[in-house]
Write an enzyme that holds these catalytic residues in place. Structure first.
Site, PDB file in Angstrom:
ATOM      1  N   THR A 123      -9.660   3.093 -23.140  1.00 39.12           N
ATOM      2  CA  THR A 123     -10.389   3.098 -21.575  1.00 39.12           C
ATOM      3  C   THR A 123      -9.600   3.757 -20.955  1.00 39.12           C
ATOM      4  O   THR A 123     -10.400   3.839 -20.018  1.00 39.12           O
ATOM      5  CB  THR A 123      -9.451   1.186 -21.943  1.00 39.12           C
ATOM      6  OG1 THR A 123     -10.098   0.545 -22.854  1.00 39.12           O
ATOM      7  CG2 THR A 123     -10.584   1.318 -20.200  1.00 39.12           C
ATOM      8  N   GLU A 173     -13.899   9.392 -13.230  1.00 35.85           N
ATOM      9  CA  GLU A 173     -13.574  10.060 -12.119  1.00 35.85           C
ATOM     10  C   GLU A 173     -13.863  11.435 -11.858  1.00 35.85           C
ATOM     11  O   GLU A 173     -14.507  11.254 -10.901  1.00 35.85           O
ATOM     12  CB  GLU A 173     -11.703   9.447 -11.918  1.00 35.85           C
ATOM     13  CG  GLU A 173     -11.337   8.288 -11.690  1.00 35.85           C
ATOM     14  CD  GLU A 173     -10.373   7.925 -10.850  1.00 35.85           C
ATOM     15  OE1 GLU A 173      -9.980   8.816  -9.287  1.00 35.85           O
ATOM     16  OE2 GLU A 173      -9.459   7.324 -10.520  1.00 35.85           O
ATOM     17  N   HIS A 228     -15.123  -2.135 -20.634  1.00 36.25           N
ATOM     18  CA  HIS A 228     -15.470  -0.837 -21.999  1.00 36.25           C
ATOM     19  C   HIS A 228     -15.913  -2.802 -22.912  1.00 36.25           C
ATOM     20  O   HIS A 228     -15.059  -3.208 -22.992  1.00 36.25           O
ATOM     21  CB  HIS A 228     -13.788  -1.078 -22.275  1.00 36.25           C
ATOM     22  CG  HIS A 228     -13.591   0.135 -23.139  1.00 36.25           C
ATOM     23  ND1 HIS A 228     -13.530   1.352 -24.156  1.00 36.25           N
ATOM     24  CD2 HIS A 228     -14.997   0.784 -24.537  1.00 36.25           C
ATOM     25  CE1 HIS A 228     -13.015   1.871 -24.306  1.00 36.25           C
ATOM     26  NE2 HIS A 228     -14.278   1.634 -24.987  1.00 36.25           N
TER      27      HIS A 228
END
Length: 135
Positions: free
Chosen positions: A33, A41, A67
Site C-alpha cells: 500500500t 503521487e 487498496h
C-alpha cells in the site's frame, strides 16, 4: 501557473511491480500500500510537471486511498489519472488503479503548486533555526 493547467487533464502511467514495491506477510510478494501511494503521487506529479512555469513544482498534501485487491510481484499496475479541480494553486486528482486482471485501487489526491525559490527560502530559515546544515 500557466493557463494550460485545467480540470480534465488526463494521463495513464504504468509500473512493473518489482520486489522493492512489495510486502509479504508469510505468503506471496504483493504490491504494498505505501508503494501504491507513492505511485499515485509520482504519477500525478509527472502529469502536471510539463504544464508548470519555470521555477514552479508541485508537492503532495492529501491522499485518500483504497487498496482493493492484491497485485503479485511481476504484474503491471496501470494508473488512470484525471485532474478534476484547479483552485488557484491547489490541484485535485482522481486515480483509478488496475492490474492485468483486477481493479486494485482508487485514490483521491491533492497537490499544491509551489514557487521553488520561496519554498527553499522557508526551508533554509527553518534549518537555520534548528541548526541543520543544508547542502
Amino acid at each position: 501557473m500557466p493557463d494550460a493547467l485545467k480540470a480534465g487533464l488526463k494521463g495513464t502511467f504504468t509500473l512493473k511491480i518489482e520486489r522493492k514495491h512489495c510486502t509479504s506477510r508469510g505468503g506471496p510478494w504483493v504490491f504494498a500500500t505505501p508503494e501504491m501511494v507513492r505511485f499515485c503521487e509520482l504519477s500525478c506529479h509527472e502529469l502536471v510537471a510539463p504544464h508548470l512555469a519555470a521555477g514552479e513544482n508541485s508537492v503532495g498534501a492529501v491522499v485518500h486511498i483504497k487498496h482493493m485487491a492484491p497485485t503479485l510481484e511481476g504484474q503491471t499496475v496501470r494508473a488512470e489519472i484525471e485532474l478534476t479541480e484547479v483552485d488557484r494553486r491547489r490541484l485535485k486528482f482522481k486515480i483509478e488503479l488496475s492490474d492485468e486482471l483486477d481493479r486494485i485501487g482508487e485514490c483521491e489526491h491533492e497537490r499544491f503548486v509551489i514557487d521553488v525559490g520561496k519554498a527553499g527560502e522557508r526551508l533554509r530559515a527553518k534549518a537555520n533555526t534548528l541548526g541543520i546544515a543544508l547542502p
